[in-house]
Write a protein that holds these residues in place. Structure first.
Motif, PDB file in Angstrom:
ATOM      1  N   ASP A  74       0.847  -1.193   0.000  1.00 39.30           N
ATOM      2  CA  ASP A  74       0.000   0.000   0.000  1.00 39.30           C
ATOM      3  C   ASP A  74       0.886   1.248   0.000  1.00 39.30           C
ATOM      4  O   ASP A  74       1.609   1.506   0.967  1.00 39.30           O
ATOM      5  CB  ASP A  74      -0.889  -0.010   1.250  1.00 39.30           C
ATOM      6  CG  ASP A  74      -1.859   1.146   1.298  1.00 39.30           C
ATOM      7  OD1 ASP A  74      -1.423   2.306   1.112  1.00 39.30           O
ATOM      8  OD2 ASP A  74      -3.055   0.891   1.549  1.00 39.30           O
ATOM      9  N   PRO A  75       0.845   2.051  -1.091  1.00 37.74           N
ATOM     10  CA  PRO A  75       1.747   3.202  -1.190  1.00 37.74           C
ATOM     11  C   PRO A  75       1.503   4.278  -0.132  1.00 37.74           C
ATOM     12  O   PRO A  75       2.451   4.942   0.303  1.00 37.74           O
ATOM     13  CB  PRO A  75       1.500   3.746  -2.602  1.00 37.74           C
ATOM     14  CG  PRO A  75       0.204   3.165  -3.045  1.00 37.74           C
ATOM     15  CD  PRO A  75      -0.007   1.907  -2.272  1.00 37.74           C
ATOM     16  N   GLU A  76       0.274   4.444   0.309  1.00 38.94           N
ATOM     17  CA  GLU A  76      -0.027   5.462   1.327  1.00 38.94           C
ATOM     18  C   GLU A  76       0.556   5.073   2.679  1.00 38.94           C
ATOM     19  O   GLU A  76       1.163   5.885   3.368  1.00 38.94           O
ATOM     20  CB  GLU A  76      -1.549   5.683   1.436  1.00 38.94           C
ATOM     21  CG  GLU A  76      -2.182   6.265   0.190  1.00 38.94           C
ATOM     22  CD  GLU A  76      -1.595   7.619  -0.187  1.00 38.94           C
ATOM     23  OE1 GLU A  76      -1.430   8.474   0.699  1.00 38.94           O
ATOM     24  OE2 GLU A  76      -1.288   7.801  -1.385  1.00 38.94           O
ATOM     25  N   ILE A  77       0.361   3.822   3.067  1.00 39.55           N
ATOM     26  CA  ILE A  77       0.895   3.353   4.347  1.00 39.55           C
ATOM     27  C   ILE A  77       2.421   3.303   4.280  1.00 39.55           C
ATOM     28  O   ILE A  77       3.105   3.633   5.245  1.00 39.55           O
ATOM     29  CB  ILE A  77       0.276   1.994   4.740  1.00 39.55           C
ATOM     30  CG1 ILE A  77      -1.226   2.187   4.993  1.00 39.55           C
ATOM     31  CG2 ILE A  77       0.958   1.420   5.975  1.00 39.55           C
ATOM     32  CD1 ILE A  77      -1.989   0.942   5.325  1.00 39.55           C
ATOM     33  N   LYS A  78       2.960   2.944   3.126  1.00 40.33           N
ATOM     34  CA  LYS A  78       4.408   2.933   2.945  1.00 40.33           C
ATOM     35  C   LYS A  78       4.980   4.335   3.204  1.00 40.33           C
ATOM     36  O   LYS A  78       6.000   4.483   3.874  1.00 40.33           O
ATOM     37  CB  LYS A  78       4.761   2.473   1.529  1.00 40.33           C
ATOM     38  CG  LYS A  78       6.235   2.187   1.337  1.00 40.33           C
ATOM     39  CD  LYS A  78       6.527   1.677  -0.051  1.00 40.33           C
ATOM     40  CE  LYS A  78       6.266   0.194  -0.118  1.00 40.33           C
ATOM     41  NZ  LYS A  78       6.894  -0.464  -1.280  1.00 40.33           N
ATOM     42  N   LYS A  79       4.306   5.378   2.706  1.00 43.41           N
ATOM     43  CA  LYS A  79       4.753   6.765   2.936  1.00 43.41           C
ATOM     44  C   LYS A  79       4.731   7.115   4.425  1.00 43.41           C
ATOM     45  O   LYS A  79       5.643   7.758   4.929  1.00 43.41           O
ATOM     46  CB  LYS A  79       3.872   7.752   2.168  1.00 43.41           C
ATOM     47  CG  LYS A  79       4.151   7.816   0.703  1.00 43.41           C
ATOM     48  CD  LYS A  79       4.620   9.208   0.343  1.00 43.41           C
ATOM     49  CE  LYS A  79       4.936   9.344  -1.108  1.00 43.41           C
ATOM     50  NZ  LYS A  79       6.225   8.836  -1.484  1.00 43.41           N
ATOM     51  N   VAL A  80       3.686   6.684   5.127  1.00 44.11           N
ATOM     52  CA  VAL A  80       3.584   6.923   6.575  1.00 44.11           C
ATOM     53  C   VAL A  80       4.768   6.260   7.280  1.00 44.11           C
ATOM     54  O   VAL A  80       5.446   6.883   8.100  1.00 44.11           O
ATOM     55  CB  VAL A  80       2.239   6.392   7.132  1.00 44.11           C
ATOM     56  CG1 VAL A  80       2.222   6.425   8.652  1.00 44.11           C
ATOM     57  CG2 VAL A  80       1.069   7.203   6.573  1.00 44.11           C
ATOM     58  N   PHE A  81       5.029   5.009   6.938  1.00 45.05           N
ATOM     59  CA  PHE A  81       6.130   4.275   7.563  1.00 45.05           C
ATOM     60  C   PHE A  81       7.475   4.916   7.243  1.00 45.05           C
ATOM     61  O   PHE A  81       8.361   4.975   8.087  1.00 45.05           O
ATOM     62  CB  PHE A  81       6.120   2.809   7.103  1.00 45.05           C
ATOM     63  CG  PHE A  81       5.145   1.933   7.856  1.00 45.05           C
ATOM     64  CD1 PHE A  81       3.905   2.395   8.256  1.00 45.05           C
ATOM     65  CD2 PHE A  81       5.468   0.624   8.137  1.00 45.05           C
ATOM     66  CE1 PHE A  81       3.018   1.587   8.938  1.00 45.05           C
ATOM     67  CE2 PHE A  81       4.592  -0.203   8.826  1.00 45.05           C
ATOM     68  CZ  PHE A  81       3.366   0.279   9.223  1.00 45.05           C
ATOM     69  N   GLN A  82       7.643   5.401   6.016  1.00 43.08           N
ATOM     70  CA  GLN A  82       8.890   6.067   5.652  1.00 43.08           C
ATOM     71  C   GLN A  82       9.089   7.334   6.484  1.00 43.08           C
ATOM     72  O   GLN A  82      10.204   7.634   6.901  1.00 43.08           O
ATOM     73  CB  GLN A  82       8.907   6.389   4.153  1.00 43.08           C
ATOM     74  CG  GLN A  82       9.085   5.150   3.303  1.00 43.08           C
ATOM     75  CD  GLN A  82       8.795   5.385   1.830  1.00 43.08           C
ATOM     76  OE1 GLN A  82       8.057   6.286   1.453  1.00 43.08           O
ATOM     77  NE2 GLN A  82       9.389   4.548   0.992  1.00 43.08           N
ATOM     78  N   GLY A  83       8.007   8.050   6.752  1.00 46.93           N
ATOM     79  CA  GLY A  83       8.084   9.233   7.616  1.00 46.93           C
ATOM     80  C   GLY A  83       8.500   8.864   9.030  1.00 46.93           C
ATOM     81  O   GLY A  83       9.335   9.537   9.645  1.00 46.93           O
ATOM     82  N   PHE A  84       7.929   7.785   9.551  1.00 48.32           N
ATOM     83  CA  PHE A  84       8.293   7.322  10.892  1.00 48.32           C
ATOM     84  C   PHE A  84       9.767   6.926  10.933  1.00 48.32           C
ATOM     85  O   PHE A  84      10.480   7.231  11.887  1.00 48.32           O
ATOM     86  CB  PHE A  84       7.440   6.120  11.312  1.00 48.32           C
ATOM     87  CG  PHE A  84       5.987   6.429  11.546  1.00 48.32           C
ATOM     88  CD1 PHE A  84       5.486   7.729  11.553  1.00 48.32           C
ATOM     89  CD2 PHE A  84       5.092   5.393  11.756  1.00 48.32           C
ATOM     90  CE1 PHE A  84       4.147   7.984  11.775  1.00 48.32           C
ATOM     91  CE2 PHE A  84       3.743   5.642  11.990  1.00 48.32           C
ATOM     92  CZ  PHE A  84       3.266   6.935  11.996  1.00 48.32           C
ATOM     93  N   GLN A  85      10.222   6.247   9.889  1.00 50.73           N
ATOM     94  CA  GLN A  85      11.622   5.831   9.832  1.00 50.73           C
ATOM     95  C   GLN A  85      12.539   7.059   9.819  1.00 50.73           C
ATOM     96  O   GLN A  85      13.566   7.078  10.494  1.00 50.73           O
ATOM     97  CB  GLN A  85      11.866   4.960   8.592  1.00 50.73           C
ATOM     98  CG  GLN A  85      13.265   4.375   8.554  1.00 50.73           C
ATOM     99  CD  GLN A  85      13.518   3.595   7.285  1.00 50.73           C
ATOM    100  OE1 GLN A  85      13.118   4.016   6.196  1.00 50.73           O
ATOM    101  NE2 GLN A  85      14.176   2.451   7.421  1.00 50.73           N
ATOM    102  N   GLN A  86      12.153   8.089   9.090  1.00 54.82           N
ATOM    103  CA  GLN A  86      12.946   9.324   9.068  1.00 54.82           C
ATOM    104  C   GLN A  86      12.995   9.966  10.457  1.00 54.82           C
ATOM    105  O   GLN A  86      14.036  10.488  10.867  1.00 54.82           O
ATOM    106  CB  GLN A  86      12.380  10.315   8.039  1.00 54.82           C
ATOM    107  CG  GLN A  86      12.618   9.904   6.607  1.00 54.82           C
ATOM    108  CD  GLN A  86      14.095   9.714   6.290  1.00 54.82           C
ATOM    109  OE1 GLN A  86      14.949  10.465   6.726  1.00 54.82           O
ATOM    110  NE2 GLN A  86      14.390   8.681   5.527  1.00 54.82           N
ATOM    111  N   ASP A  87      11.873   9.923  11.174  1.00 62.94           N
ATOM    112  CA  ASP A  87      11.861  10.444  12.552  1.00 62.94           C
ATOM    113  C   ASP A  87      12.877   9.696  13.409  1.00 62.94           C
ATOM    114  O   ASP A  87      13.632  10.307  14.172  1.00 62.94           O
ATOM    115  CB  ASP A  87      10.472  10.306  13.180  1.00 62.94           C
ATOM    116  CG  ASP A  87       9.465  11.317  12.635  1.00 62.94           C
ATOM    117  OD1 ASP A  87       9.879  12.321  12.011  1.00 62.94           O
ATOM    118  OD2 ASP A  87       8.253  11.092  12.848  1.00 62.94           O
TER     119      ASP A  87
END
Length: 142
Positions: free
Chosen positions: A33-46
């Motif tokens: 899921d590209p939307e959830i993937k973006k959320v997870f990528q943001g968390f990883q950046q945090d």
């Protein structure tokens, strides 16, 4: 407060940040899921940003920051990967458990009472971000 104790506690906390980075790496690989993937990528950046902040604080205190999640973290990561769910809901639930148990509860235990005021404030801010991650993940599960 002894500097060595603060450095040791911050390094334990730092290892947890590296565990989070690595965990999100594995979760992102499995997500479709590209939307959830973006959320997870943001968390990883945090988590990457938090690791850099904590490492800098350790250096400012005269210590040497850890540069990975440590042996226990690697073992935990390996075990998690072996039991990794394949569906999006399972992956989100696993991420929620990781943020809740490792990001918040264990982090609070690691740093309870063993930090100078500046380090404590820094870590509390990071844990607050983890709480926000958990709240977002909770809405994705429900």
């Amino acid at each position: 407060m002894e500097k060595e104790t603060v450095i040791k506690e911050l390094n334990a906390f730092l290892k947890g940040q590296y565990m989070g980075i690595r965990a999100y790496e594995h979760l992102i690989e499995r997500l479709e899921d590209p939307e959830i993937k973006k959320v997870f990528q943001g968390f990883q950046q945090d988590h990457r940003l938090h690791a850099a902040i904590i490492a800098e604080r350790i250096q400012d205190l005269g210590g040497v920051p850890e540069n990975n999640e440590g042996l226990a973290g690697k073992i935990q990561g390996f075990m998690s990967e072996m039991m990794m769910p394949k569906d999006t809901e399972g992956i989100v639930k696993l991420a929620l458990k990781g943020e809740d148990v490792y990001g918040i509860k264990l982090s609070e235990e690691i740093v309870k009472g063993d930090l100078d005021p500046e380090s404590k404030k820094m870590v509390e801010g990071i844990i607050d971000t983890d709480r926000k991650h958990a709240a977002i993940l909770d809405t994705l599960v429900h």
